[in-house]
Write a protein that holds these residues in place. Sequence first.
Motif: not given
Length: 360
Positions: A160, A295-298, A337, A340-341, A344-345, A356, A359
């Motif tokens: 991130w 939500y990749r940055y969560l 975060s 930001s996610s 990004w999505n 997804e 990840s």
Amino acid sequence: MTTASGKSTISYFTWAFAFTVAGLALGGFLGWQTTGTIEGTATIFFICCVLAVLEISLSFDNAIVNANKLKTMTPEWQHRFLTWGIIIAVFGMRIIFPLLIVVIAANLGPWEALKLAATQPAEYSRIMYEAHTPIAAFGGTFLMMVGLTYFFDQEKDIHWVRWIEEQASRYSSIRGVEVAVVLCAVLGFSRLLEGAEQQVFINSALYGLLTFLLVEVLGGFLDHRQQALDAAAKGGFGAFLYLEVLDASFSFDGVIGAFALSQNLFVIAIGLGIGAMYVRSMTIMLVERGTLAQYRYLEHGAFYAILILSVIMYVQTLTHIPEVITGLGGAGLIGISLWSSIRWNRQHAGDLPEAEAASR
């Protein structure tokens, strides 16, 4: 709103709602028994509500970090975390833990400490506050290790704050680098303290570090044995133990801070216990809905919040920091975060299914 499995958001919090009704009813009864007035009963009822909200606001990052670990566990152990774990959280951390502090600090027996809590709450609260330095040093060190271990990871490929996380990932190959960082922080903060407080801080911090390392070793050993017995097993008692110690470390500051609202141990246990039940329900929802994958940055935001909380706990050995700052800081980082996610999505909408899947 329902998930693919047909579960609605409300259904995840069924037990939390039931626990809330029972807890507030008990709080009202306790208020009537101790004050004998409607005004006093309403005051204690309100304090229980405020403490529950305080616990939830301080524990958003706890729920996300728990979900990060819980997703590796079997459904059976996930259920045990929600059932056995809540018993440990409410009775262990919100009742037994404060009693143990007084037992050790005041050199009293368990029964005498319980009588002190019931008959002399002001004196009980004073002893709790005086024990804040070792508690903050222990909990802050454990949480700092949790946060640093996440970032000092060679296998971590989603970043991130790239200029920080890429460097951390690069230096993660150095054995024990996170331990060295924590020890430097401990020595640095200890120099700001004087006299006996300095030695107490160092000793408690070392115990926090040792506890983290022992939990990691014991957890890995127990889960390895379970996997040897059952190849399909994953995340058993070892992961459960890790989560309970992690939850305890998150709870240290909240339990101490709660005495600013009430000096009654049982009122505090009710209010914080209600909040803890919502946090656990939220954790299960995050796991079953795959929110961390969406939500990749969560979880990045949650682990940054953990690091900040660990530093705040260190700083609180020097000066008081209101719990509202701690709660808003963590919630703010998680909110950023999440934003930001989502951004990004939207930018990678066409590649989202593949991202997804990767990840997971």
